[in-house]
Motif scaffolding. Structure first.
Motif, PDB file in Angstrom:
ATOM      1  N   LEU A  41       0.840  -1.208   0.000  1.00 48.88           N
ATOM      2  CA  LEU A  41       0.000   0.000   0.000  1.00 48.88           C
ATOM      3  C   LEU A  41       0.872   1.253   0.000  1.00 48.88           C
ATOM      4  N   ALA A 117      -7.042  -3.148  -6.656  1.00 46.77           N
ATOM      5  CA  ALA A 117      -7.450  -2.985  -5.267  1.00 46.77           C
ATOM      6  C   ALA A 117      -6.441  -2.092  -4.523  1.00 46.77           C
ATOM      7  N   THR A 118      -5.155  -2.336  -4.770  1.00 49.12           N
ATOM      8  CA  THR A 118      -4.126  -1.514  -4.127  1.00 49.12           C
ATOM      9  C   THR A 118      -4.245  -0.057  -4.580  1.00 49.12           C
ATOM     10  N   VAL A 120      -7.046   1.518  -5.493  1.00 55.18           N
ATOM     11  CA  VAL A 120      -8.187   2.128  -4.795  1.00 55.18           C
ATOM     12  C   VAL A 120      -7.763   2.546  -3.388  1.00 55.18           C
ATOM     13  N   LEU A 121      -7.098   1.628  -2.677  1.00 54.85           N
ATOM     14  CA  LEU A 121      -6.697   1.905  -1.292  1.00 54.85           C
ATOM     15  C   LEU A 121      -5.584   2.954  -1.205  1.00 54.85           C
ATOM     16  N   ASP A 124      -7.364   6.212  -1.526  1.00 53.32           N
ATOM     17  CA  ASP A 124      -8.082   6.492  -0.275  1.00 53.32           C
ATOM     18  C   ASP A 124      -7.113   6.935   0.825  1.00 53.32           C
ATOM     19  N   SER A 125      -5.962   6.283   0.900  1.00 52.11           N
ATOM     20  CA  SER A 125      -5.005   6.598   1.962  1.00 52.11           C
ATOM     21  C   SER A 125      -4.353   7.961   1.757  1.00 52.11           C
TER      22      SER A 125
END
Lengths: 312, 312
Positions: A41, A117-118, A120-121, A124-125
């Motif tokens: 991430l 998925a990474t 998206v996160l 977000d982070s």
């Protein structure tokens, strides 16, 4: 990159280079890779946040703040918060379900280099990190200023700002599909509004946050808001022109996507020549809004001029 | 829903029902559908934010705040900010590239009811809305309290909180794939840490923000932090138990996904019986942390007891 005319030619180049170094250095410290399963991430966040981008938003924020005597460290940190929002939006915009872009700043996009998925996160982070940066005491020790900064950034990034503009942009693409051979569904008024939200809101927030850090009350910020509105629109018109006639290698991303999609843009609606003229009018107007300032506003003037002269 | 034992049976049911109504009412006002191309975005936000969910986080925040005399309106508004973060995370977690869930609270997930791009943007917009809600003067007129709230929420939602935990969860699934027939790659320590980030951080922030609104200094919040840590972990253990043996119809979402993926969970690592015991120990411990409080902490006690007694 050369800016000629009213300000010394290397002022902007120097300022941008310095800002790129400062922003990279801050993100490097803000994003230590943890020794656990979150490592991918944070590596994805670093991939997107470090080493790429013009850093125009932090520069606008810092150039405005420094006009009012704000320390560089404070201004650069607040600039990193705005940049974190910008970078998160690029990660999400590049996703396959959105613009589906493989290349950004000449590098693979986050979902290509890592996975969706990474990506998206990581977006977000970075979104959360922006607010985390902004409330640091090193930006300002004054909680009132701090909460004005948070308010301005939250408004500019949400449904009434950047994210709302991105939604309109997606609808413009859908409208184009239902209007083949036409002008792409959206009219000039709607495209202008779309771009004011999608790009203008965050550029405007950058200038506004610089003035907030400089303790300028709302009524003293009108000319800066007008400046930001004009360069924001000029910036997007030039973006449309570059998408239309630019160099993919220089841009470091795919071009000609709007025309392929038949999407309404400034260029498709008024033609390249009138769009170019309009961008110049806006830049002149933007510089005019700074008439009450002396040499301390030269970087802001240089940014305005750079907008119509940039080639990527 | 019935909670028996130390508190009157209908206290929690009444509090949850009231909170669901309050949160729905606020989101309805906060999310007017605009008369432009952003309408699908705001409709998607409304789809996710209104009408579903237990509203456990706003309840924890308000129950804590009201212990210290904070007005209900202020507490509920701050609760909506935490809930906006929770809802955004559900939208993104449900995406095809993440957990790929079609059902949430018995309704189609946002990317099913709308599309993936709208779901990404609806999540992003709710994320920004959370901070927008939090800086409203109706939450608090005190900019110091306000910036403490922003700091707490940003930390709890980013890479060192919820988003980081979600990343670890994805890695747990990948670890399971590389460890077929084993215990799913992750050990109990790592699964505990994962859950403390993924679920515990935001539950903890809810309680913490209630205490911040109540002007309790950090050193006066230790027992509340311990309470929140224990119920957070108990909550997740029960979630694993319900995933293992619960009723899909009651849950309103797909179950048995962890076992199918061979993922390490509390249940797979220690077995259902020991997991159930452990959850009860944590709940008792959580109630113990509230020993210095009288009847004003009864809702928090009821929440703790509810965690092991809930069936969805």
């Amino acid at each position: 990159m050369a800016v000629e005319g009213i300000v010394q030619p290397d002022l902007l180049g120097t300022a941008l280079t310095q800002m790129r170094e400062d922003v990279d250095r801050h993100f490097d410290v803000l994003l230590p890779v943890p020794d656990d399963a979150r490592a991918p991430l944070v590596n994805a966040m670093r991939h997107a946040a470090i080493g790429g981008g013009k850093r125009l938003r932090p520069l606008l924020l810092a150039a405005t703040a420094e006009m009012y005597g704000v320390t560089r460290d404070s201004a650069v940190r607040a600039g990193c918060a705005v940049e974190a929002i910008h970078v998160y939006s690029l990660i999400h915009d590049d996703l396959p379900c959105m613009d589906d872009d493989d290349l950004r700043h000449g590098e693979p996009t986050v979902h290509v280099a890592f996975d969706e998925a990474t990506a998206v996160l990581a977006g977000d982070s970075l979104h959360a990190l922006a607010f985390d940066i902004l409330i640091s005491p090193q930006v300002t020790a004054d909680p009132f200023i701090r909460s004005e900064l948070v308010a301005t950034l939250a408004k500019a990034s949400g449904m009434d700002g950047m994210a709302g503009g991105q939604m309109m942009d997606m609808m413009a693409e859908q409208a184009a599909k239902g209007d083949e051979g036409g002008e792409g569904g959206f009219d000039l008024h709607t495209v202008t509004r779309l771009q004011q939200l999608k790009t203008g809101a965050l550029l405007g927030a950058s200038v506004e946050m610089g003035a907030i850090l400089g303790r300028i009350p709302p009524e003293g910020r009108t000319h800066l808001r007008n400046y930001a509105r004009d360069i924001g629109l000029a910036f997007q018109i030039v973006d449309d022109l570059l998408d239309h006639e630019g160099d993919e290698e220089l841009a470091g991303k795919a071009l000609r996507k709007d025309a392929a999609a038949g999407k309404a843009t400034f260029v498709s609606l008024v033609g390249a020549d009138r769009a170019r003229e309009q961008a110049q009018v806006l830049v002149d107007q933007a510089v005019g809004h700074l008439a009450s300032h002396g040499a301390e506003a030269d970087v802001l003037r240089a940014v305005a001029c750079y907008i119509t002269e940039r080639d990527y």
